[in-house]
Design a protein around this motif. Structure first.
Motif, PDB file in Angstrom:
ATOM      1  N   SER A  37       0.983  -1.217   0.061  1.00  0.00           N
ATOM      2  CA  SER A  37       0.023   0.190  -0.034  1.00  0.00           C
ATOM      3  C   SER A  37       0.861   1.325  -0.168  1.00  0.00           C
ATOM      4  O   SER A  37       0.330   2.291  -0.795  1.00  0.00           O
ATOM      5  CB  SER A  37      -0.891   0.013   1.182  1.00  0.00           C
ATOM      6  OG  SER A  37      -1.810  -1.215   0.946  1.00  0.00           O
ATOM      7  N   LYS A  51      -4.764   2.373   2.059  1.00  0.00           N
ATOM      8  CA  LYS A  51      -4.433   2.362   3.609  1.00  0.00           C
ATOM      9  C   LYS A  51      -3.373   1.373   4.054  1.00  0.00           C
ATOM     10  O   LYS A  51      -3.193   0.377   3.763  1.00  0.00           O
ATOM     11  CB  LYS A  51      -5.702   1.660   4.304  1.00  0.00           C
ATOM     12  CG  LYS A  51      -6.944   2.832   4.011  1.00  0.00           C
ATOM     13  CD  LYS A  51      -8.151   2.345   4.909  1.00  0.00           C
ATOM     14  CE  LYS A  51      -9.206   3.343   4.571  1.00  0.00           C
ATOM     15  NZ  LYS A  51     -10.291   2.236   3.995  1.00  0.00           N
ATOM     16  N   THR A  59      -4.672  -4.628   4.738  1.00  0.00           N
ATOM     17  CA  THR A  59      -5.557  -4.740   3.309  1.00  0.00           C
ATOM     18  C   THR A  59      -6.119  -6.110   3.146  1.00  0.00           C
ATOM     19  O   THR A  59      -5.314  -7.092   3.204  1.00  0.00           O
ATOM     20  CB  THR A  59      -4.653  -4.555   2.089  1.00  0.00           C
ATOM     21  OG1 THR A  59      -3.828  -3.273   2.192  1.00  0.00           O
ATOM     22  CG2 THR A  59      -5.218  -4.317   0.838  1.00  0.00           C
ATOM     23  N   ASP A  75      -4.580  -2.786  -5.324  1.00  0.00           N
ATOM     24  CA  ASP A  75      -3.833  -3.299  -4.142  1.00  0.00           C
ATOM     25  C   ASP A  75      -4.277  -4.359  -3.679  1.00  0.00           C
ATOM     26  O   ASP A  75      -5.700  -4.688  -3.428  1.00  0.00           O
ATOM     27  CB  ASP A  75      -3.864  -2.038  -3.309  1.00  0.00           C
ATOM     28  CG  ASP A  75      -3.274  -2.071  -1.799  1.00  0.00           C
ATOM     29  OD1 ASP A  75      -2.449  -2.947  -1.833  1.00  0.00           O
ATOM     30  OD2 ASP A  75      -3.595  -1.484  -0.991  1.00  0.00           O
TER      31      ASP A  75
HETATM   32 MG    MG Z   1      -1.862  -3.092   2.428  1.00  0.00          MG
END
Ligand code: MG
Ligand code: GTP
Length: 199
Positions: A37, A51, A59, A75
């Protein structure tokens, strides 16, 4: 490539609910906490687009971002998250594997590797799995600000040696730091190069 716009599109656990596969897509994957991320934020120049967290397992979903109205950046949750329950891990493996194997417009997977570590079994297994499934990938070493350049070179050499046990040639290799921004241009230019080839 210059990133002019980067927008969050949708999160989910089902590749069939992802956006229309009408443009090239690049996914970022790797062990939990490796810096996926953070790298996405560094590449797009948006500090809070994806995030991030000091704690692994931040995540949890397949997150789509639209870049320059032209390509998707994705992501993904990390693998090897020790604290996740076995059931959660199997579920994870299934929805990520389904996404990786079935997403029609998936152009390249960036496999993130912690540059401070020697070759890890789980990462080697994941890259070999990508090979079996014919999913194109590149290796991206993260957090290079955290070690000396000689230590980095040592780990890179070990990784290359290990990979050449299974592969005739190495995939593209990138070195990055989300702290310093190192590697941003090379990685974005690689994406731009592929995007142009696809046209
Ligand atoms: Mg992440
Ligand atoms: P999950 O979503 O949990 O799988 O993790 P992730 O791979 O997305 O990692 P994330 O980007 O959330 O970063 C994890 C931690 O590593 C955070 O505390 C980041 O600040 C830190 N970090 C990420 N990249 C770098 C880097 O290049 N340099 C340094 N020094 N720290 C980094």
């Amino acid at each position: 490539m210059i990133v002019n716009s980067a927008e969050f599109v949708i999160s989910n656990t089902d590749y069939r609910k992802c956006p229309e596969p009408d443009r090239p897509e690049y996914a970022f994957i790797g062990r939990s906490n490796v810096g996926k991320s953070s790298l996405i934020n560094m590449l797009t120049g948006h500090k809070k687009l994806a995030k991030t967290s000091g704690k692994p397992g931040k995540t949890q979903l397949i997150n789509h971002f639209m870049i320059n109205d032209n390509w998707y950046l994705v992501d993904l949750p990390g693998y090897g998250f020790a604290k996740a329950s076995k059931v959660a891990r199997i579920k994870w493996e299934q929805f990520i594997a389904d996404y990786l194997c079935n997403r029609k417009n998936l152009t390249n997977v960036f496999v993130l590797l912690d540059s401070r570590l020697e070759p890890q079994k789980i990462d080697l297994e994941f890259m070999n799995w990508c090979g079996e499934k014919e999913i194109p990938f590149a290796m991206v070493f993260t957090k290079i600000d955290k070690l000396s350049s000689s230590a980095l070179q040592k780990n890179l050499a070990k990784y290359k040696k290990e990979m050449l046990k299974y592969w005739d040639e190495l995939p593209p290799v990138f070195t990055t730091s989300s702290e310093s921004g190192f590697g941003k241009e090379k990685l974005l230019n690689y994406i731009e190069f592929i995007n142009k080839e696809l046209k």
